[in-house]
Design a protein around this motif. Structure first.
Motif, PDB file in Angstrom:
ATOM      1  N   SER A  65       0.822  -1.202   0.000  1.00 47.20           N
ATOM      2  CA  SER A  65       0.000   0.000   0.000  1.00 47.20           C
ATOM      3  C   SER A  65       0.858   1.256   0.000  1.00 47.20           C
ATOM      4  O   SER A  65       0.341   2.352   0.060  1.00 47.20           O
ATOM      5  CB  SER A  65      -0.933   0.009   1.214  1.00 47.20           C
ATOM      6  OG  SER A  65      -0.187   0.120   2.411  1.00 47.20           O
ATOM      7  N   ALA A 123      -6.125  -6.218  -5.251  1.00 42.70           N
ATOM      8  CA  ALA A 123      -6.606  -5.142  -4.403  1.00 42.70           C
ATOM      9  C   ALA A 123      -7.848  -4.508  -5.008  1.00 42.70           C
ATOM     10  O   ALA A 123      -7.936  -4.345  -6.223  1.00 42.70           O
ATOM     11  CB  ALA A 123      -5.518  -4.090  -4.207  1.00 42.70           C
ATOM     12  N   ALA A 139      -7.992  -6.667   0.002  1.00 42.31           N
ATOM     13  CA  ALA A 139      -6.662  -6.852  -0.586  1.00 42.31           C
ATOM     14  C   ALA A 139      -6.075  -8.152  -0.053  1.00 42.31           C
ATOM     15  O   ALA A 139      -6.042  -8.363   1.159  1.00 42.31           O
ATOM     16  CB  ALA A 139      -5.742  -5.683  -0.252  1.00 42.31           C
ATOM     17  N   GLY A 191      -5.956  -6.574   3.338  1.00 38.26           N
ATOM     18  CA  GLY A 191      -7.060  -5.622   3.432  1.00 38.26           C
ATOM     19  C   GLY A 191      -7.870  -5.817   4.701  1.00 38.26           C
ATOM     20  O   GLY A 191      -8.203  -4.842   5.392  1.00 38.26           O
ATOM     21  N   PHE A 221      -8.224  -0.153   1.526  1.00 39.68           N
ATOM     22  CA  PHE A 221      -8.726  -1.111   0.541  1.00 39.68           C
ATOM     23  C   PHE A 221     -10.093  -1.605   0.971  1.00 39.68           C
ATOM     24  O   PHE A 221     -10.338  -1.819   2.158  1.00 39.68           O
ATOM     25  CB  PHE A 221      -7.808  -2.349   0.448  1.00 39.68           C
ATOM     26  CG  PHE A 221      -6.400  -2.054   0.032  1.00 39.68           C
ATOM     27  CD1 PHE A 221      -6.100  -1.722  -1.284  1.00 39.68           C
ATOM     28  CD2 PHE A 221      -5.360  -2.129   0.941  1.00 39.68           C
ATOM     29  CE1 PHE A 221      -4.799  -1.462  -1.671  1.00 39.68           C
ATOM     30  CE2 PHE A 221      -4.059  -1.869   0.565  1.00 39.68           C
ATOM     31  CZ  PHE A 221      -3.773  -1.536  -0.746  1.00 39.68           C
ATOM     32  N   GLN A 271      -9.986  -1.090  -4.563  1.00 40.87           N
ATOM     33  CA  GLN A 271     -10.118   0.250  -4.010  1.00 40.87           C
ATOM     34  C   GLN A 271     -11.285   0.923  -4.707  1.00 40.87           C
ATOM     35  O   GLN A 271     -11.243   1.126  -5.923  1.00 40.87           O
ATOM     36  CB  GLN A 271      -8.849   1.075  -4.216  1.00 40.87           C
ATOM     37  CG  GLN A 271      -7.690   0.650  -3.340  1.00 40.87           C
ATOM     38  CD  GLN A 271      -6.497   1.565  -3.535  1.00 40.87           C
ATOM     39  OE1 GLN A 271      -5.923   1.615  -4.609  1.00 40.87           O
ATOM     40  NE2 GLN A 271      -6.123   2.272  -2.482  1.00 40.87           N
TER      41      GLN A 271
END
Length: 152
Positions: free
Chosen positions: A19, A118, A86, A66, A83, A120
């Protein structure tokens, strides 16, 4: 308790690695290579798992980074969601690992190899950490092949 602490520490480290902001390095200024995935996070994790296994490789561990970040945010004084989800799939290749470590034993620092998924804000990506120039580029080629297989 010790296993939980090790797992939490591993998750935190991997979470920070994957990240982290993109920093300059030898790969065009990118720490990681990512590809958009046209589908859900669950579909992407299934595709990555299948692509790794189809290469004859064994997944050693799946870090649910995540989940860990969401679970521990309040404990570290943050309410930011990084996230929606993830996961990092960790694995090795005996053949390739031996080859790159015979070239330079300190390539052990890059093992195990990881492919991450991931999500987002509903945008799912699949990717991997870029490897240094030299023998590790063969590992990067394997990671790229796995990811491209997964996103097809």
């Amino acid at each position: 308790m010790k296993k939980k602490l090790i797992a939490l520490t591993t998750g935190l480290v991997l979470g920070l690695v994957f990240s982290a902001p993109v920093l300059a390095d030898d790969h065009g200024g990118k720490v990681a290579t990512t590809y958009a995935f046209d589908g859900s996070f669950d579909d992407a994790t299934f595709a990555v798992e299948s692509a790794i296994i189809d290469k004859g490789l064994v997944i050693d561990y799946v870090s649910h980074t995540g989940e860990m970040l969401n679970r521990t945010g309040a404990d570290v004084g943050s309410n930011k969601t990084i996230f929606d989800a993830a996961d990092v799939f960790l694995f090795c290749s005996a053949v390739l690992s031996r080859k790159v470590m015979e070239a330079d034993a300190m390539n052990v620092a890059h093992c195990p190899y990881g492919v991450f998924v991931a999500d987002q804000d509903g945008k799912v990506v699949v990717g991997y950490r870029n490897m240094p120039e030299g023998p590790m580029q063969e590992v990067q080629a394997l990671l790229d092949e796995i990811v491209k297989t997964a996103i097809e």
